[in-house]
Design a protein around this motif. Structure first.
Motif, PDB file in Angstrom:
ATOM      1  N   ALA A  44       1.135  -1.069   0.513  1.00 58.07           N
ATOM      2  CA  ALA A  44      -0.241   0.267  -0.053  1.00 58.07           C
ATOM      3  C   ALA A  44       1.052   1.484  -0.478  1.00 58.07           C
ATOM      4  O   ALA A  44       1.285   1.531   0.717  1.00 58.07           O
ATOM      5  CB  ALA A  44      -0.683  -0.213   1.371  1.00 58.07           C
ATOM      6  N   ASP A  45       1.078   1.627  -0.933  1.00 57.98           N
ATOM      7  CA  ASP A  45       1.216   3.176  -1.164  1.00 57.98           C
ATOM      8  C   ASP A  45       0.216   4.766  -0.371  1.00 57.98           C
ATOM      9  O   ASP A  45       0.158   4.586   0.486  1.00 57.98           O
ATOM     10  CB  ASP A  45       2.082   3.151  -2.118  1.00 57.98           C
ATOM     11  CG  ASP A  45       0.437   4.244  -2.593  1.00 57.98           C
ATOM     12  OD1 ASP A  45      -0.384   4.793  -3.265  1.00 57.98           O
ATOM     13  OD2 ASP A  45       0.227   2.807  -3.902  1.00 57.98           O
ATOM     14  N   ARG A  46       1.079   5.941   0.238  1.00 64.29           N
ATOM     15  CA  ARG A  46       0.547   6.669   0.613  1.00 64.29           C
ATOM     16  C   ARG A  46      -1.329   7.010   0.881  1.00 64.29           C
ATOM     17  O   ARG A  46      -2.060   7.545   1.408  1.00 64.29           O
ATOM     18  CB  ARG A  46       1.336   7.656   1.270  1.00 64.29           C
ATOM     19  CG  ARG A  46       2.261   7.681   2.369  1.00 64.29           C
ATOM     20  CD  ARG A  46       3.332   8.381   1.633  1.00 64.29           C
ATOM     21  NE  ARG A  46       4.582   8.233   3.102  1.00 64.29           N
ATOM     22  CZ  ARG A  46       5.941   7.571   3.468  1.00 64.29           C
ATOM     23  NH1 ARG A  46       5.790   6.998   2.388  1.00 64.29           N
ATOM     24  NH2 ARG A  46       6.506   7.752   4.193  1.00 64.29           N
ATOM     25  N   ARG A  47      -1.112   7.291  -1.207  1.00 64.61           N
ATOM     26  CA  ARG A  47      -2.803   7.412  -1.410  1.00 64.61           C
ATOM     27  C   ARG A  47      -3.568   6.747  -0.677  1.00 64.61           C
ATOM     28  O   ARG A  47      -5.031   6.857  -0.741  1.00 64.61           O
ATOM     29  CB  ARG A  47      -2.681   7.266  -2.381  1.00 64.61           C
ATOM     30  CG  ARG A  47      -1.546   9.033  -3.078  1.00 64.61           C
ATOM     31  CD  ARG A  47      -1.437   8.803  -5.322  1.00 64.61           C
ATOM     32  NE  ARG A  47      -0.912   7.770  -5.292  1.00 64.61           N
ATOM     33  CZ  ARG A  47      -0.810   7.047  -6.052  1.00 64.61           C
ATOM     34  NH1 ARG A  47      -1.289   8.358  -7.226  1.00 64.61           N
ATOM     35  NH2 ARG A  47      -0.452   6.360  -7.115  1.00 64.61           N
ATOM     36  N   LEU A  51      -7.376   4.262   3.531  1.00 70.10           N
ATOM     37  CA  LEU A  51      -9.189   4.006   2.607  1.00 70.10           C
ATOM     38  C   LEU A  51      -9.444   2.204   3.590  1.00 70.10           C
ATOM     39  O   LEU A  51      -8.845   1.606   3.800  1.00 70.10           O
ATOM     40  CB  LEU A  51      -8.715   4.217   1.748  1.00 70.10           C
ATOM     41  CG  LEU A  51      -8.138   5.065   0.527  1.00 70.10           C
ATOM     42  CD1 LEU A  51      -8.122   5.058  -0.892  1.00 70.10           C
ATOM     43  CD2 LEU A  51      -9.699   5.877   0.854  1.00 70.10           C
ATOM     44  N   ARG A  52     -10.579   2.553   2.825  1.00 70.17           N
ATOM     45  CA  ARG A  52     -11.491   1.193   3.315  1.00 70.17           C
ATOM     46  C   ARG A  52     -11.690   0.180   2.371  1.00 70.17           C
ATOM     47  O   ARG A  52     -12.417   0.442   1.358  1.00 70.17           O
ATOM     48  CB  ARG A  52     -13.152   1.587   3.808  1.00 70.17           C
ATOM     49  CG  ARG A  52     -13.635   0.154   5.141  1.00 70.17           C
ATOM     50  CD  ARG A  52     -14.588   0.652   5.041  1.00 70.17           C
ATOM     51  NE  ARG A  52     -14.820   1.409   6.064  1.00 70.17           N
ATOM     52  CZ  ARG A  52     -14.530   1.444   7.689  1.00 70.17           C
ATOM     53  NH1 ARG A  52     -14.596   0.382   7.632  1.00 70.17           N
ATOM     54  NH2 ARG A  52     -14.420   2.137   8.236  1.00 70.17           N
ATOM     55  N   ARG A  53     -10.884  -0.916   2.424  1.00 67.66           N
ATOM     56  CA  ARG A  53     -11.588  -2.602   1.355  1.00 67.66           C
ATOM     57  C   ARG A  53     -12.917  -2.447   1.719  1.00 67.66           C
ATOM     58  O   ARG A  53     -13.625  -1.914   2.193  1.00 67.66           O
ATOM     59  CB  ARG A  53      -9.949  -3.478   1.664  1.00 67.66           C
ATOM     60  CG  ARG A  53      -9.303  -2.755   1.481  1.00 67.66           C
ATOM     61  CD  ARG A  53      -7.982  -4.220   2.243  1.00 67.66           C
ATOM     62  NE  ARG A  53      -8.196  -5.361   0.620  1.00 67.66           N
ATOM     63  CZ  ARG A  53      -7.004  -5.955   0.670  1.00 67.66           C
ATOM     64  NH1 ARG A  53      -6.352  -5.891   1.351  1.00 67.66           N
ATOM     65  NH2 ARG A  53      -7.061  -6.547  -0.184  1.00 67.66           N
ATOM     66  N   ILE A  58      -9.586  -1.376   6.988  1.00 65.20           N
ATOM     67  CA  ILE A  58      -9.175  -0.365   6.777  1.00 65.20           C
ATOM     68  C   ILE A  58      -7.071  -0.515   5.858  1.00 65.20           C
ATOM     69  O   ILE A  58      -6.946  -1.063   7.119  1.00 65.20           O
ATOM     70  CB  ILE A  58      -8.851   1.151   8.336  1.00 65.20           C
ATOM     71  CG1 ILE A  58     -10.154   1.025   8.255  1.00 65.20           C
ATOM     72  CG2 ILE A  58      -7.829   1.733   8.067  1.00 65.20           C
ATOM     73  CD1 ILE A  58     -10.912   2.064   7.110  1.00 65.20           C
ATOM     74  N   ILE A  59      -6.935   0.476   5.371  1.00 68.68           N
ATOM     75  CA  ILE A  59      -6.109  -0.183   4.669  1.00 68.68           C
ATOM     76  C   ILE A  59      -4.282   0.023   5.771  1.00 68.68           C
ATOM     77  O   ILE A  59      -4.637   1.581   5.969  1.00 68.68           O
ATOM     78  CB  ILE A  59      -5.532   0.012   3.070  1.00 68.68           C
ATOM     79  CG1 ILE A  59      -5.939  -0.105   2.580  1.00 68.68           C
ATOM     80  CG2 ILE A  59      -3.699   0.052   2.870  1.00 68.68           C
ATOM     81  CD1 ILE A  59      -6.325   0.352   0.913  1.00 68.68           C
ATOM     82  N   ILE A  70      -5.349  -2.144  -5.348  1.00 68.31           N
ATOM     83  CA  ILE A  70      -5.078  -0.673  -5.933  1.00 68.31           C
ATOM     84  C   ILE A  70      -5.291   0.228  -6.335  1.00 68.31           C
ATOM     85  O   ILE A  70      -4.687   1.343  -6.244  1.00 68.31           O
ATOM     86  CB  ILE A  70      -3.381  -0.949  -5.574  1.00 68.31           C
ATOM     87  CG1 ILE A  70      -2.766   0.205  -4.657  1.00 68.31           C
ATOM     88  CG2 ILE A  70      -2.130  -1.874  -6.813  1.00 68.31           C
ATOM     89  CD1 ILE A  70      -1.355   0.055  -3.770  1.00 68.31           C
ATOM     90  N   HIS A  71      -5.172  -0.009  -8.111  1.00 68.94           N
ATOM     91  CA  HIS A  71      -5.970   0.716  -8.885  1.00 68.94           C
ATOM     92  C   HIS A  71      -7.148   2.012  -8.511  1.00 68.94           C
ATOM     93  O   HIS A  71      -7.017   2.503  -8.590  1.00 68.94           O
ATOM     94  CB  HIS A  71      -5.046  -0.304 -10.166  1.00 68.94           C
ATOM     95  CG  HIS A  71      -3.768  -0.107 -10.722  1.00 68.94           C
ATOM     96  ND1 HIS A  71      -3.280  -1.385 -10.462  1.00 68.94           N
ATOM     97  CD2 HIS A  71      -3.487   0.982 -11.327  1.00 68.94           C
ATOM     98  CE1 HIS A  71      -1.833  -1.230 -10.981  1.00 68.94           C
ATOM     99  NE2 HIS A  71      -0.833   0.216 -11.155  1.00 68.94           N
TER     100      HIS A  71
END
Lengths: 169, 214
Positions: A44-47, A51-53, A58-59, A70-71
């Motif tokens: 997971a990158d910072r963006r 966020l919630r999957r 929560i990531i 992820i995209h």
């Protein structure tokens, strides 16, 4: 066969073959059907952290996220390029539909990649762009990215690409 | 066509996302070669997409379309990108053309020359790309006209950098980069002629191609 189309893309990239209209149609359908690699995950990158999957999780930093998800999280959830409420399935379907359309531009292969660009249309979100891109990687047989852009023409600026195989309309 | 508020939001997201991904990249650069090929490619493509967005934000800044807060954030981002240049290039990612934004960023003379050469390379690639669309309705008349004016500016800057090289003010890295840019511009001479764009001084261009390696 998929392997034949992949070889065609490589040969075009190497300048060994000038694509016909039929070739470009085969490439479009080939890319349309490819999808993201279901076996690939990225950290997971910072963006996307926080966020919630879809499963409610929560990531966190360091979580490994499947490439399709992820995209979706980056471009639909974080950057809001697609309409609010777009599901992951809808996001992926819009990329497949893009590649299948006839009025798309096809950017020549660079290395193992070929890009397809077209108008975003109904898939444009509140902070989306006029153009949508799906990029296909021959070596994996899957999409490597799908996102929206304000300037579709500028995509070919980078990577010292050769001329477009077909311009978008 | 995007509304002003959409442009505003697009630029907000661009500035935020680019800053976040830059942090990710600098963190992962430490052990870049040990990371899986797929992950490195993913970072490359995502950074490339954001650099492209950033170029649009920089153009919007030039056109006065950014808010004062966005202008400040853009310059803060540029100040973060500049010292990361060597890392970004070492791991093979694209480096953005920060253009006029660098006017507000303290740079050494060498850094300013390096960024000038980055910008020239960007303009060569832009010409290569735009030449495919030059007569297409996809390229608006205003865009074409703006490109011609900016191209004149790029030619002037190429000559300025060649003069710095001739007077021995370029380091080895900059000389190598200048030779490559000069090769790019030389290959584009037929395109410049076809589009009736201004040509660089051909003697200066040839000197830039031949600038000493050491």
């Amino acid at each position: 066969m998929r392997a034949d189309v992949d070889q065609m893309i490589v040969d075009i990239g190497r300048g060994l073959r000038s694509p016909t209209g039929r070739d470009l149609e085969e490439i479009r359908w080939h890319v349309s059907l490819a999808g993201f690699d279901p076996t690939e995950t990225y950290p997971a990158d910072r963006r996307v952290v926080g966020l919630r999957r879809a499963n409610g999780q929560i990531i966190q930093r360091g979580d490994l996220i499947p490439t399709d998800e992820i995209h979706y999280l980056r471009h639909v959830e974080h950057q809001q390029e697609w309409p609010t409420g777009t599901t992951q399935a809808q996001y992926e379907r819009s990329l497949a539909n893009l590649a299948a359309r006839m009025r798309v531009g096809i950017v020549p292969p660079f290395g193992w990649h070929i890009g397809i660009i077209g108008r975003t249309g109904d898939a444009e979100g509140p902070i989306g762009g006029d153009w949508m891109l799906v990029e296909y990687r021959v070596s994996s047989g899957h999409w490597s990215t799908g996102h929206q852009r304000r300037d579709g023409l500028a995509f070919a600026n980078q990577r010292q690409r050769k001329r477009w195989l077909r311009l978008p309309r | 066509m995007a509304t002003p508020s959409q442009v505003n939001l697009w630029n907000d997201i661009t500035l935020r996302s680019t800053g976040l991904l830059l942090e990710d990249i600098l963190e992962r650069a430490v052990n870049w070669d040990e990371r899986p090929d797929g992950e490195r490619l993913d970072m490359y493509l995502e950074w490339e997409a954001l650099v492209d967005r950033l170029h649009g934000t920089i153009e919007d800044d030039q056109d006065g379309q950014l808010t004062s807060e966005q202008r400040q954030r853009l310059r803060e981002l540029a100040r973060a990108i500049v010292p990361a240049r060597k890392i970004i290039l070492r791991i093979g990612l694209v480096y953005p053309d920060l253009a006029h934004v660098l006017d507000d960023v303290p740079l050494t003379d060498d850094e300013r020359i390096n960024h000038e050469i980055v910008s020239l390379r960007h303009w060569a690639m832009k010409l290569r790309s735009y030449s495919d669309f030059w007569s297409s309705p996809l390229l608006k008349k205003q865009e074409r006209q703006a490109f011609v004016l900016e191209w004149d500016n790029a030619i002037d800057r190429l000559i300025d950098v060649e003069q710095l090289a001739s007077s021995g003010q370029l380091g080895p890295e900059a000389r190598a980069d200048l030779r490559q840019v000069a090769d790019d511009f030389t290959a584009l001479l037929p395109t410049m002629r076809r589009l009736n764009l201004r040509l660089p001084d051909l003697d200066a261009l040839e000197r830039a191609r031949m600038v000493e390696a050491a």
